[in-house]
Design a protein around this motif. Structure first.
Motif, PDB file in Angstrom:
ATOM      1  N   PRO A  97     -15.748   1.263  31.764  1.00  0.00           N
ATOM      2  CA  PRO A  97     -14.619   0.845  30.921  1.00  0.00           C
ATOM      3  C   PRO A  97     -14.497   1.724  29.666  1.00  0.00           C
ATOM      4  O   PRO A  97     -14.875   1.329  28.565  1.00  0.00           O
ATOM      5  CB  PRO A  97     -14.969  -0.602  30.568  1.00  0.00           C
ATOM      6  N   LEU A  98     -13.957   2.923  29.835  1.00  0.00           N
ATOM      7  CA  LEU A  98     -13.849   3.874  28.736  1.00  0.00           C
ATOM      8  C   LEU A  98     -12.865   3.409  27.679  1.00  0.00           C
ATOM      9  O   LEU A  98     -11.858   2.784  27.986  1.00  0.00           O
ATOM     10  CB  LEU A  98     -13.434   5.249  29.253  1.00  0.00           C
ATOM     11  N   LYS A  99     -13.150   3.771  26.460  1.00  0.00           N
ATOM     12  CA  LYS A  99     -12.303   3.406  25.323  1.00  0.00           C
ATOM     13  C   LYS A  99     -11.570   4.664  24.849  1.00  0.00           C
ATOM     14  O   LYS A  99     -12.204   5.630  24.419  1.00  0.00           O
ATOM     15  CB  LYS A  99     -13.172   2.851  24.200  1.00  0.00           C
ATOM     16  N   TYR A 100     -10.236   4.654  24.940  1.00  0.00           N
ATOM     17  CA  TYR A 100      -9.438   5.781  24.479  1.00  0.00           C
ATOM     18  C   TYR A 100      -8.478   5.401  23.354  1.00  0.00           C
ATOM     19  O   TYR A 100      -7.686   6.215  22.923  1.00  0.00           O
ATOM     20  CB  TYR A 100      -8.659   6.409  25.636  1.00  0.00           C
ATOM     21  N   ASP A 101      -8.539   4.178  22.882  1.00  0.00           N
ATOM     22  CA  ASP A 101      -7.693   3.760  21.774  1.00  0.00           C
ATOM     23  C   ASP A 101      -8.547   3.684  20.504  1.00  0.00           C
ATOM     24  O   ASP A 101      -9.748   3.491  20.557  1.00  0.00           O
ATOM     25  CB  ASP A 101      -7.042   2.407  22.059  1.00  0.00           C
ATOM     26  N   GLY A 102      -7.920   3.856  19.353  1.00  0.00           N
ATOM     27  CA  GLY A 102      -8.638   3.815  18.092  1.00  0.00           C
ATOM     28  C   GLY A 102      -9.515   5.041  17.906  1.00  0.00           C
ATOM     29  O   GLY A 102      -9.440   6.005  18.659  1.00  0.00           O
ATOM     30  N   PHE A 103     -10.327   4.996  16.880  1.00  0.00           N
ATOM     31  CA  PHE A 103     -11.258   6.092  16.623  1.00  0.00           C
ATOM     32  C   PHE A 103     -12.531   5.519  16.042  1.00  0.00           C
ATOM     33  O   PHE A 103     -12.455   4.633  15.193  1.00  0.00           O
ATOM     34  CB  PHE A 103     -10.646   7.107  15.642  1.00  0.00           C
ATOM     35  N   PRO A 104     -13.712   5.939  16.438  1.00  0.00           N
ATOM     36  CA  PRO A 104     -13.949   6.942  17.476  1.00  0.00           C
ATOM     37  C   PRO A 104     -13.710   6.360  18.862  1.00  0.00           C
ATOM     38  O   PRO A 104     -13.689   5.152  19.036  1.00  0.00           O
ATOM     39  CB  PRO A 104     -15.408   7.321  17.280  1.00  0.00           C
ATOM     40  N   ASN A 105     -13.549   7.225  19.806  1.00  0.00           N
ATOM     41  CA  ASN A 105     -13.322   6.811  21.181  1.00  0.00           C
ATOM     42  C   ASN A 105     -13.963   7.830  22.116  1.00  0.00           C
ATOM     43  O   ASN A 105     -14.671   8.730  21.668  1.00  0.00           O
ATOM     44  CB  ASN A 105     -11.827   6.650  21.453  1.00  0.00           C
ATOM     45  N   HIS A 106     -13.705   7.707  23.406  1.00  0.00           N
ATOM     46  CA  HIS A 106     -14.397   8.558  24.375  1.00  0.00           C
ATOM     47  C   HIS A 106     -13.907  10.004  24.368  1.00  0.00           C
ATOM     48  O   HIS A 106     -14.573  10.885  24.912  1.00  0.00           O
ATOM     49  CB  HIS A 106     -14.317   7.967  25.785  1.00  0.00           C
ATOM     50  N   TYR A 107     -12.773  10.279  23.725  1.00  0.00           N
ATOM     51  CA  TYR A 107     -12.356  11.680  23.595  1.00  0.00           C
ATOM     52  C   TYR A 107     -13.344  12.482  22.744  1.00  0.00           C
ATOM     53  O   TYR A 107     -13.499  13.684  22.934  1.00  0.00           O
ATOM     54  CB  TYR A 107     -10.963  11.795  22.960  1.00  0.00           C
ATOM     55  N   VAL A 108     -14.005  11.834  21.809  1.00  0.00           N
ATOM     56  CA  VAL A 108     -14.913  12.537  20.887  1.00  0.00           C
ATOM     57  C   VAL A 108     -16.017  13.276  21.645  1.00  0.00           C
ATOM     58  O   VAL A 108     -16.150  14.494  21.499  1.00  0.00           O
ATOM     59  CB  VAL A 108     -15.477  11.584  19.814  1.00  0.00           C
ATOM     60  N   PRO A 109     -16.833  12.608  22.473  1.00  0.00           N
ATOM     61  CA  PRO A 109     -17.869  13.374  23.171  1.00  0.00           C
ATOM     62  C   PRO A 109     -17.305  14.339  24.218  1.00  0.00           C
ATOM     63  O   PRO A 109     -17.908  15.384  24.475  1.00  0.00           O
ATOM     64  CB  PRO A 109     -18.748  12.301  23.817  1.00  0.00           C
ATOM     65  N   GLU A 110     -16.167  14.010  24.806  1.00  0.00           N
ATOM     66  CA  GLU A 110     -15.563  14.929  25.779  1.00  0.00           C
ATOM     67  C   GLU A 110     -15.204  16.251  25.106  1.00  0.00           C
ATOM     68  O   GLU A 110     -15.560  17.331  25.589  1.00  0.00           O
ATOM     69  CB  GLU A 110     -14.298  14.310  26.388  1.00  0.00           C
ATOM     70  N   VAL A 111     -14.492  16.175  24.000  1.00  0.00           N
ATOM     71  CA  VAL A 111     -14.063  17.385  23.290  1.00  0.00           C
ATOM     72  C   VAL A 111     -15.261  18.094  22.662  1.00  0.00           C
ATOM     73  O   VAL A 111     -15.378  19.323  22.743  1.00  0.00           O
ATOM     74  CB  VAL A 111     -13.000  17.035  22.219  1.00  0.00           C
TER      75      VAL A 111
END
Length: 128
Positions: A97-111
């Motif tokens: 259940p990945l979290k892509y809303d708000g910050f921080p989110n799962h984009y952080v470790p991906e990028v």
């Protein structure tokens, strides 16, 4: 200028930061990136894993630069594949259940991991 020492320093900073977060705030390692909360067992495993990452930071600090680049690049790629990209693409773990809303989110470790890996590949294979 981008060089091998800069890449190794960035890797040490990234893994040092993650090690500290794993040790001091393991719940956030889950809740920042997933729509889930950490249970005590998960906190236990995350906190214990910090030792290996702290050891990596120490090791790449002490080894010669060429070996430190190799170790850093291998660890960044392995970490990227087993953590953020495994979670995103279900390489080994399905339907997290990945979290892509708000910050921080799962984009952080991906990028972050993709960027550090790209820098490592540049230093290792392109800029010689």
């Amino acid at each position: 200028m981008v060089d091998a020492q800069l890449f190794v320093n960035i890797a040490k900073t990234v893994f040092g930061g993650y090690s500290a977060m794993m040790l001091l705030m393991p719940k956030k390692m889950v809740s920042d990136h997933f729509k889930a909360e950490a249970d005590p067992m998960t906190e236990f495993w995350i906190r214990g894993s910090s030792v290996g990452f702290f050891g990596l930071v120490y090791a790449i600090h002490k080894m010669d630069l060429d070996d430190a680049v190799d170790m850093s690049l291998a660890t960044v790629v392995g970490t990227a594949l087993l953590y953020p990209f495994n979670a995103k693409f279900g390489l080994l773990s399905k339907n997290l259940p990945l979290k892509y809303d708000g910050f921080p989110n799962h984009y952080v470790p991906e990028v972050l991991m993709a960027s550090v890996a790209a820098l490592g590949f540049f230093v290792k294979f392109i800029k010689k």
